[in-house]
Design a protein around this motif. Structure first.
Motif, mmCIF file in Angstrom:
data_model
loop_
_atom_site.group_PDB
_atom_site.id
_atom_site.type_symbol
_atom_site.label_atom_id
_atom_site.label_comp_id
_atom_site.label_asym_id
_atom_site.label_seq_id
_atom_site.Cartn_x
_atom_site.Cartn_y
_atom_site.Cartn_z
ATOM 1 N N SER A 234 0.809 -1.225 0.000
ATOM 2 C CA SER A 234 0.000 0.000 0.000
ATOM 3 C C SER A 234 0.840 1.272 0.000
ATOM 4 O O SER A 234 0.577 2.210 -0.764
ATOM 5 N N ILE A 235 1.854 1.335 0.857
ATOM 6 C CA ILE A 235 2.632 2.566 0.993
ATOM 7 C C ILE A 235 3.471 2.850 -0.256
ATOM 8 O O ILE A 235 3.465 3.983 -0.763
ATOM 9 N N PRO A 236 4.183 1.870 -0.826
ATOM 10 C CA PRO A 236 4.868 2.150 -2.094
ATOM 11 C C PRO A 236 3.908 2.536 -3.214
ATOM 12 O O PRO A 236 4.259 3.351 -4.081
ATOM 13 N N PHE A 237 2.711 1.968 -3.201
ATOM 14 C CA PHE A 237 1.721 2.343 -4.216
ATOM 15 C C PHE A 237 1.341 3.813 -4.053
ATOM 16 O O PHE A 237 1.214 4.553 -5.037
ATOM 17 N N GLY A 238 1.177 4.240 -2.798
ATOM 18 C CA GLY A 238 0.924 5.658 -2.550
ATOM 19 C C GLY A 238 2.087 6.520 -3.004
ATOM 20 O O GLY A 238 1.901 7.612 -3.552
ATOM 21 N N GLY A 239 3.309 6.025 -2.785
ATOM 22 C CA GLY A 239 4.489 6.749 -3.239
ATOM 23 C C GLY A 239 4.533 6.882 -4.747
ATOM 24 O O GLY A 239 4.959 7.909 -5.287
ATOM 25 N N LEU A 240 4.091 5.840 -5.454
ATOM 26 C CA LEU A 240 4.034 5.890 -6.917
ATOM 27 C C LEU A 240 3.109 7.012 -7.382
ATOM 28 O O LEU A 240 3.394 7.696 -8.375
ATOM 29 N N ILE A 241 2.011 7.213 -6.658
ATOM 30 C CA ILE A 241 1.085 8.296 -6.998
ATOM 31 C C ILE A 241 1.773 9.650 -6.837
ATOM 32 O O ILE A 241 1.671 10.532 -7.699
ATOM 33 N N SER A 242 2.489 9.829 -5.721
ATOM 34 C CA SER A 242 3.213 11.086 -5.496
ATOM 35 C C SER A 242 4.259 11.316 -6.588
ATOM 36 O O SER A 242 4.437 12.447 -7.078
ATOM 37 N N MET A 243 4.946 10.269 -6.972
ATOM 38 C CA MET A 243 5.953 10.388 -8.023
ATOM 39 C C MET A 243 5.312 10.744 -9.357
ATOM 40 O O MET A 243 5.886 11.495 -10.161
ATOM 41 N N ALA A 244 4.110 10.226 -9.596
ATOM 42 C CA ALA A 244 3.395 10.567 -10.828
ATOM 43 C C ALA A 244 3.053 12.057 -10.874
ATOM 44 O O ALA A 244 3.088 12.676 -11.944
ATOM 45 N N ILE A 245 2.750 12.643 -9.718
ATOM 46 C CA ILE A 245 2.439 14.078 -9.668
ATOM 47 C C ILE A 245 3.681 14.900 -9.997
ATOM 48 O O ILE A 245 3.622 15.872 -10.764
ATOM 49 N N VAL A 246 4.831 14.514 -9.417
ATOM 50 C CA VAL A 246 6.095 15.202 -9.735
ATOM 51 C C VAL A 246 6.375 15.126 -11.234
ATOM 52 O O VAL A 246 6.702 16.130 -11.884
ATOM 53 N N ALA A 247 6.239 13.920 -11.788
ATOM 54 C CA ALA A 247 6.548 13.727 -13.206
ATOM 55 C C ALA A 247 5.573 14.470 -14.110
ATOM 56 O O ALA A 247 5.960 14.971 -15.173
ATOM 57 N N THR A 248 4.314 14.548 -13.703
ATOM 58 C CA THR A 248 3.326 15.305 -14.483
ATOM 59 C C THR A 248 3.722 16.769 -14.565
ATOM 60 O O THR A 248 3.708 17.380 -15.639
ATOM 61 N N ALA A 249 4.057 17.361 -13.414
ATOM 62 C CA ALA A 249 4.460 18.762 -13.390
ATOM 63 C C ALA A 249 5.752 18.971 -14.169
ATOM 64 O O ALA A 249 5.929 19.993 -14.853
ATOM 65 N N ALA A 250 6.663 17.995 -14.110
ATOM 66 C CA ALA A 250 7.914 18.096 -14.860
ATOM 67 C C ALA A 250 7.646 18.094 -16.359
ATOM 68 O O ALA A 250 8.213 18.893 -17.121
ATOM 69 N N SER A 251 6.769 17.177 -16.800
ATOM 70 C CA SER A 251 6.449 17.075 -18.229
ATOM 71 C C SER A 251 5.764 18.345 -18.734
ATOM 72 O O SER A 251 6.023 18.798 -19.846
ATOM 73 N N ALA A 252 4.907 18.905 -17.902
ATOM 74 C CA ALA A 252 4.085 20.022 -18.358
ATOM 75 C C ALA A 252 4.743 21.384 -18.183
ATOM 76 O O ALA A 252 4.588 22.267 -19.040
ATOM 77 N N PHE A 253 5.492 21.586 -17.102
ATOM 78 C CA PHE A 253 5.879 22.953 -16.731
ATOM 79 C C PHE A 253 7.369 23.216 -16.587
ATOM 80 O O PHE A 253 7.774 24.372 -16.500
ATOM 81 N N PHE A 254 8.205 22.159 -16.508
ATOM 82 C CA PHE A 254 9.631 22.406 -16.287
ATOM 83 C C PHE A 254 10.216 23.194 -17.455
ATOM 84 O O PHE A 254 10.032 22.853 -18.618
ATOM 85 N N GLY A 255 10.940 24.263 -17.119
ATOM 86 C CA GLY A 255 11.543 25.105 -18.140
ATOM 87 C C GLY A 255 10.619 26.169 -18.687
ATOM 88 O O GLY A 255 11.008 26.954 -19.562
ATOM 89 N N GLN A 256 9.382 26.218 -18.183
ATOM 90 C CA GLN A 256 8.423 27.227 -18.626
ATOM 91 C C GLN A 256 8.133 28.196 -17.485
ATOM 92 O O GLN A 256 8.314 27.880 -16.320
ATOM 93 N N GLN A 257 7.655 29.359 -17.830
ATOM 94 C CA GLN A 257 7.352 30.379 -16.824
ATOM 95 C C GLN A 257 5.922 30.195 -16.321
ATOM 96 O O GLN A 257 5.010 30.936 -16.680
ATOM 97 N N VAL A 258 5.722 29.168 -15.518
ATOM 98 C CA VAL A 258 4.404 28.869 -14.961
ATOM 99 C C VAL A 258 4.501 28.934 -13.445
ATOM 100 O O VAL A 258 5.382 28.331 -12.844
ATOM 101 N N THR A 259 3.594 29.675 -12.835
ATOM 102 C CA THR A 259 3.589 29.814 -11.375
ATOM 103 C C THR A 259 2.537 28.887 -10.782
ATOM 104 O O THR A 259 1.369 28.930 -11.170
ATOM 105 N N ILE A 260 2.958 28.035 -9.846
ATOM 106 C CA ILE A 260 2.034 27.142 -9.144
ATOM 107 C C ILE A 260 2.046 27.515 -7.673
ATOM 108 O O ILE A 260 3.058 27.362 -7.001
ATOM 109 N N GLU A 261 0.937 28.032 -7.192
ATOM 110 C CA GLU A 261 0.840 28.426 -5.784
ATOM 111 C C GLU A 261 -0.152 27.565 -5.011
ATOM 112 O O GLU A 261 -0.141 27.557 -3.795
ATOM 113 N N SER A 262 -1.039 26.900 -5.718
ATOM 114 C CA SER A 262 -2.025 26.045 -5.064
ATOM 115 C C SER A 262 -2.232 24.799 -5.903
ATOM 116 O O SER A 262 -1.818 24.729 -7.066
#
Length: 407
Positions: A234-262
């Motif tokens: 269960s816990i590694p599966f939850g960690g996989l979800i968190s890692m997916a969020i990091v990777a999503t933001a990396a794919s979409a916004f890394f290197g771009q001028q996008v502000t994420i505050e919430s």
């Protein structure tokens, strides 16, 4: 073949640490540093598994939660009162305030999916917070551990579909994902983000939640293998979800001028890049993350406070319901009327920063005591616990430094 009934306490922990705060922290990590910090989440999951395994052993062997064990093993009156003050300050007061954030995060997802709440929106600045708070109340009021477990397992599964689905839609760079996960890179200015990623996964109240939940689900040390199987999956599966969020933001916004505050910024910013599908999936995930944390935070607080005070930890007892209901109601008020309790949040941050190494220390101490008999820590487990304790001191320093404006 694994059955759903074999899972429970581990899924509760996963549901608890993937909240709106985790979504924001993970999103910022991906947007600012790309895939480079995925290793920090992998490390934090390993640390979380080590701590939660010790917590599970305590709950299973003693058939009591961590709060009860701290109370029973602290023979000094002043130490017991010090533990009580810390637990009350960081978990009871802190979770009351953070509950507002959990409900606000779930509200952002619900609002994106379903729009405003009829009638109530004219009276409240965040009407969805009231609706979602009532859902959490009904789940907890059932007083049935299996109902609560099934509801939160459902939230974890919903988050997995939503966040992992969004990640796949963003067409990630798989070689960069692999390098970021299994390599070690610390870009300039990333140190505090690494500490924050670990801090969103290794949290004190999950240790209380897990020990108490295990003691209610299984009745014998002979069930230790089942408890470990639950948390190791269960816990590694939850960690996989968190890692997916990091990777999503990396794919979409890394290197771009996008502000994420919430957390809501992430869902809204995905629409022009990947269409409505990604936005709706992210909104579903945010809703599930918010409501799961909004349910587990009051539950963990009730286990911790009732345990250390010597009150009944029966899910239907008056004291237990009074604790979680108070925390839930405070969160509903904070979120639904738009209160920003800055001073109280500061106080909770300070208390939580002090509490983390203290609770890890208690856990380590109890796992070496004679009360666990043959289930005491091995030499390897003690070495790992020592490393985690040092990490908790680092996390504590970061939390206190941030609260006092040093970082």
């Amino acid at each position: 073949m694994l059955k759903l009934s074999q899972f429970g306490p581990g899924a509760l922990v996963a549901a608890a640490f993937i909240g709106p705060g985790t979504v924001v922290t993970a999103s910022l990590a991906g947007a600012n540093f790309g895939y480079a910090l995925l290793w920090a989440l992998l490390f934090s999951i390993v640390a979380c598994v080590i701590l939660q395994e010790m917590s599970a052993r305590i709950g299973l062997v003693t058939q009591a939660g961590l709060g009860e064990n701290i109370r029973n093993n602290l023979t000094s009156g002043w130490l017991r009162w010090l533990a009580l003050i810390l637990i009350f300050s960081a978990i009871a007061i802190g979770n009351s305030v953070y509950q507002g954030g959990n409900l606000s995060g779930a509200s952002l997802g619900a609002g994106e999916l379903l729009g405003p709440v009829p009638i109530l929106d004219a009276w409240l600045s965040n009407a969805w917070a009231l609706v979602i708070g009532i859902i959490a109340l009904l789940i907890l009021w059932s007083g049935n551990a299996r109902v609560i477990e099934k509801a939160l397992i459902g939230m974890v599964l919903l988050m997995s579909v939503a966040f992992i689905g969004t990640f796949l839609l963003t067409d990630p760079d798989w070689s960069a994902v692999f390098k970021g996960t299994f390599g070690f890179s610390l870009p300039t200015g990333a140190t505090l983000t690494v500490v924050a990623l670990i801090g969103t996964t290794v949290v004190p109240y999950n240790i209380f939640l897990h020990a108490s939940s295990v003691s209610k689900k299984w009745q014998s040390p002979n069930d230790l293998s089942a408890a470990r199987r639950d948390l190791f999956l269960s816990i590694p599966f939850g960690g996989l979800i968190s890692m997916a969020i990091v990777a999503t933001a990396a794919s979409a916004f890394f290197g771009q001028q996008v502000t994420i505050e919430s957390a809501g910024d992430l869902a809204g910013s995905l629409r022009p890049l990947f269409g409505d599908g990604a936005t709706y999936l992210m909104a579903i995930g945010l809703f599930a993350a918010g409501i799961s944390s909004a349910t587990t935070a009051p539950l963990a607080s009730a286990y911790a406070l009732c345990g250390i005070m010597g009150w009944s930890v029966n899910l239907r007892s008056r004291a237990f319901r009074t604790v979680w209901l108070s925390i839930l109601l405070i969160g509903i008020v904070i979120s639904s009327v738009g209160i920003k309790p800055v001073t109280v949040i500061w106080f909770a941050q300070v208390a939580n920063g002090i509490l983390l190494p203290v609770i890890v220390g208690f856990l380590w101490w109890l796992c070496q005591s004679s009360m666990l008999g043959n289930y005491r820590n091995s030499a390897l487990q003690n070495m790992l616990a020592a490393v985690i304790f040092l990490i908790s001191v680092l996390l504590s320093g970061r939390s206190l430094g941030s609260a006092f404006g040093f970082w």
